[in-house]
Enzyme design. Structure first.
Site, PDB file in Angstrom:
ATOM      1  N   GLY A 133      -9.747   4.795  -6.138  1.00 15.51           N
ATOM      2  CA  GLY A 133      -8.551   4.309  -6.455  1.00 15.51           C
ATOM      3  C   GLY A 133      -7.180   4.450  -5.458  1.00 15.51           C
ATOM      4  O   GLY A 133      -7.333   5.140  -4.194  1.00 15.51           O
ATOM      5  N   VAL A 134      -6.244   5.146  -5.618  1.00 14.65           N
ATOM      6  CA  VAL A 134      -4.721   5.123  -5.130  1.00 14.65           C
ATOM      7  C   VAL A 134      -4.787   6.879  -4.637  1.00 14.65           C
ATOM      8  O   VAL A 134      -4.841   6.940  -3.135  1.00 14.65           O
ATOM      9  CB  VAL A 134      -3.196   4.665  -5.456  1.00 14.65           C
ATOM     10  CG1 VAL A 134      -3.528   5.871  -7.405  1.00 14.65           C
ATOM     11  CG2 VAL A 134      -2.708   4.692  -5.173  1.00 14.65           C
ATOM     12  N   ASP A 135      -5.905   7.232  -5.595  1.00 17.54           N
ATOM     13  CA  ASP A 135      -5.906   8.794  -5.146  1.00 17.54           C
ATOM     14  C   ASP A 135      -6.913   9.238  -4.234  1.00 17.54           C
ATOM     15  O   ASP A 135      -6.088   9.975  -3.056  1.00 17.54           O
ATOM     16  CB  ASP A 135      -6.557   9.670  -6.054  1.00 17.54           C
ATOM     17  CG  ASP A 135      -6.300  10.753  -6.266  1.00 17.54           C
ATOM     18  OD1 ASP A 135      -5.929  11.078  -5.813  1.00 17.54           O
ATOM     19  OD2 ASP A 135      -7.228  11.948  -7.258  1.00 17.54           O
ATOM     20  N   SER A 153      -1.838   4.892 -14.532  1.00 14.97           N
ATOM     21  CA  SER A 153      -2.750   4.256 -15.085  1.00 14.97           C
ATOM     22  C   SER A 153      -3.374   3.017 -15.517  1.00 14.97           C
ATOM     23  O   SER A 153      -3.800   3.059 -16.325  1.00 14.97           O
ATOM     24  CB  SER A 153      -2.398   5.258 -16.544  1.00 14.97           C
ATOM     25  OG  SER A 153      -1.953   6.298 -16.775  1.00 14.97           O
ATOM     26  N   ASP A 206       1.027  -0.907  -0.182  1.00 19.58           N
ATOM     27  CA  ASP A 206       0.179   0.008  -0.007  1.00 19.58           C
ATOM     28  C   ASP A 206       0.877   0.915   0.029  1.00 19.58           C
ATOM     29  O   ASP A 206       1.522   1.328   0.572  1.00 19.58           O
ATOM     30  CB  ASP A 206      -0.843  -0.259   0.783  1.00 19.58           C
ATOM     31  CG  ASP A 206      -1.844   1.449   1.740  1.00 19.58           C
ATOM     32  OD1 ASP A 206      -1.684   1.889   0.776  1.00 19.58           O
ATOM     33  OD2 ASP A 206      -3.243   0.961   2.070  1.00 19.58           O
ATOM     34  N   ASN A 248      -6.208  12.624 -10.849  1.00 18.92           N
ATOM     35  CA  ASN A 248      -6.808  13.574 -12.209  1.00 18.92           C
ATOM     36  C   ASN A 248      -6.301  14.937 -12.248  1.00 18.92           C
ATOM     37  O   ASN A 248      -6.043  15.696 -11.057  1.00 18.92           O
ATOM     38  CB  ASN A 248      -8.516  13.405 -11.919  1.00 18.92           C
ATOM     39  CG  ASN A 248      -8.884  13.658 -11.074  1.00 18.92           C
ATOM     40  OD1 ASN A 248      -9.005  14.596 -10.523  1.00 18.92           O
ATOM     41  ND2 ASN A 248      -9.569  12.725  -9.675  1.00 18.92           N
ATOM     42  N   GLY A 300      -5.318   1.549 -13.404  1.00 20.47           N
ATOM     43  CA  GLY A 300      -6.635   1.472 -12.616  1.00 20.47           C
ATOM     44  C   GLY A 300      -7.390   2.069 -13.922  1.00 20.47           C
ATOM     45  O   GLY A 300      -7.987   0.948 -14.832  1.00 20.47           O
ATOM     46  N   VAL A 301      -8.154   3.162 -13.222  1.00 18.00           N
ATOM     47  CA  VAL A 301      -9.720   3.423 -13.680  1.00 18.00           C
ATOM     48  C   VAL A 301      -9.474   4.080 -15.235  1.00 18.00           C
ATOM     49  O   VAL A 301     -10.427   3.921 -16.045  1.00 18.00           O
ATOM     50  CB  VAL A 301     -10.085   4.433 -12.430  1.00 18.00           C
ATOM     51  CG1 VAL A 301     -11.163   4.442 -13.854  1.00 18.00           C
ATOM     52  CG2 VAL A 301     -10.703   3.795 -11.666  1.00 18.00           C
ATOM     53  N   TYR A 302      -7.935   4.544 -15.931  1.00 17.23           N
ATOM     54  CA  TYR A 302      -7.489   4.861 -16.667  1.00 17.23           C
ATOM     55  C   TYR A 302      -7.485   3.150 -18.171  1.00 17.23           C
ATOM     56  O   TYR A 302      -6.860   3.989 -18.715  1.00 17.23           O
ATOM     57  CB  TYR A 302      -6.108   5.850 -16.306  1.00 17.23           C
ATOM     58  CG  TYR A 302      -6.945   7.058 -16.215  1.00 17.23           C
ATOM     59  CD1 TYR A 302      -7.839   7.552 -15.566  1.00 17.23           C
ATOM     60  CD2 TYR A 302      -6.094   8.537 -15.483  1.00 17.23           C
ATOM     61  CE1 TYR A 302      -8.244   9.071 -15.121  1.00 17.23           C
ATOM     62  CE2 TYR A 302      -6.747   9.731 -15.569  1.00 17.23           C
ATOM     63  CZ  TYR A 302      -7.641   9.308 -15.322  1.00 17.23           C
ATOM     64  OH  TYR A 302      -8.042  10.764 -14.210  1.00 17.23           O
TER      65      TYR A 302
HETATM   66  P1  ADP Z   1      -5.512   5.385 -13.007  1.00 16.29           P
HETATM   67  O1  ADP Z   1      -6.790   6.187 -12.526  1.00 16.29           O
HETATM   68  O2  ADP Z   1      -4.475   6.726 -12.823  1.00 16.29           O
HETATM   69  O3  ADP Z   1      -5.628   4.255 -13.474  1.00 16.29           O
HETATM   70  P2  ADP Z   1      -5.855   3.800 -10.338  1.00 16.29           P
HETATM   71  O4  ADP Z   1      -5.737   4.694  -8.631  1.00 16.29           O
HETATM   72  O5  ADP Z   1      -7.471   3.697 -10.726  1.00 16.29           O
HETATM   73  O6  ADP Z   1      -5.425   5.484 -11.787  1.00 16.29           O
HETATM   74  O7  ADP Z   1      -4.907   2.562 -10.263  1.00 16.29           O
HETATM   75  C1  ADP Z   1      -3.335   2.466 -10.362  1.00 16.29           C
HETATM   76  C2  ADP Z   1      -3.407   1.294 -10.002  1.00 16.29           C
HETATM   77  O8  ADP Z   1      -2.702   1.874  -8.312  1.00 16.29           O
HETATM   78  C3  ADP Z   1      -3.761  -0.108  -9.774  1.00 16.29           C
HETATM   79  O9  ADP Z   1      -3.084  -0.668 -10.367  1.00 16.29           O
HETATM   80  C4  ADP Z   1      -4.984   0.319  -8.757  1.00 16.29           C
HETATM   81  O10 ADP Z   1      -4.696  -0.976  -8.643  1.00 16.29           O
HETATM   82  C5  ADP Z   1      -3.285   0.754  -7.120  1.00 16.29           C
HETATM   83  N1  ADP Z   1      -4.326   0.996  -6.127  1.00 16.29           N
HETATM   84  C6  ADP Z   1      -4.897   1.519  -5.943  1.00 16.29           C
HETATM   85  N2  ADP Z   1      -5.307   2.022  -4.703  1.00 16.29           N
HETATM   86  C7  ADP Z   1      -3.724   1.658  -4.305  1.00 16.29           C
HETATM   87  C8  ADP Z   1      -2.280   1.545  -2.987  1.00 16.29           C
HETATM   88  N3  ADP Z   1      -2.933   2.478  -1.795  1.00 16.29           N
HETATM   89  N4  ADP Z   1      -1.431   1.780  -2.937  1.00 16.29           N
HETATM   90  C9  ADP Z   1      -0.831   1.602  -4.519  1.00 16.29           C
HETATM   91  N5  ADP Z   1      -1.386   1.151  -4.947  1.00 16.29           N
HETATM   92  C10 ADP Z   1      -2.863   1.568  -5.404  1.00 16.29           C
END
Ligand code: ADP
Length: 167
Positions: free
Chosen positions: A31-33, A121, A9, A23, A123-125
């Protein structure tokens, strides 16, 4: 520079700077944001709102990066970058590479020596994690500056495997 990939994490990393896959609004998201904003506390959003009022009225462009404090995080810095969104037709790997190099430039500018990245990028992107891993590793390897450690922190085994292969 040492480059490593671990499962974990990113909000728990004991590094000088963690990179946020933000974003362009900088107003938080999923997500990570979302995880970074929850772990850092409400002051992070306040600083992001201040950035929008001052330097970034139109938001942060794709491929660029901007620093804030880390507040309740162990990392003193959060570096926000905006990955390309495949669902909006943003498929140029150079834009994704720029997220990594511009984040490292910002890290260098604030004096951070250890930096953790998520799979921007992937994940959701909508980018394929294997492509993100290749672009990220190439971008980091091609960058020169004073950062001593880059740690890719991946949330699940499949993405970790992609980064391990790319390394
Ligand atoms: P994006 O919109 O840039 O695609 P996301 O947050 O949807 O960003 O996803 C980017 C990556 O971060 C994904 O592989 C997701 O599984 C991962 N992720 C989500 N939460 C965490 C976290 N707490 N620590 C590390 N990686 C994470």
């Amino acid at each position: 520079m040492r480059i490593e990939a671990v499962r974990g994490d990113i909000t728990e990393q004991d590094v000088d700077a963690i990179v946020n896959a933000a974003n362009s609004s900088l107003m938080g998201g999923g997500g990570v944001d979302g995880a970074i904003h929850r772990a850092a506390g409400p002051q992070l959003l306040e600083e992001c709102m201040e950035l929008r009022r001052t330097d970034l009225p139109d938001g942060l462009p794709v491929g660029q990066a901007v620093p804030t404090a880390g507040y309740a995080l162990r990392a003193p810095w959060v570096i926000h970058t905006v990955g390309p969104n495949r669902h909006r037709g943003e498929t140029d790997p150079a834009l994704l590479a720029a997220c990594f190099t511009s984040s490292l430039d910002v890290a260098d500018a604030v004096g951070a020596r250890t930096v953790a990245f998520p799979a921007v990028s992937a994940g959701v992107y909508g980018w394929d994690p294997a492509e993100v891993a290749r672009v990220a590793v190439d971008a980091v390897r091609g960058w020169t500056g004073d950062v001593e450690l880059v740690r890719f922190v991946l949330f699940d085994d499949a993405v970790l495997a992609a980064f391990t292969r790319a390394l």
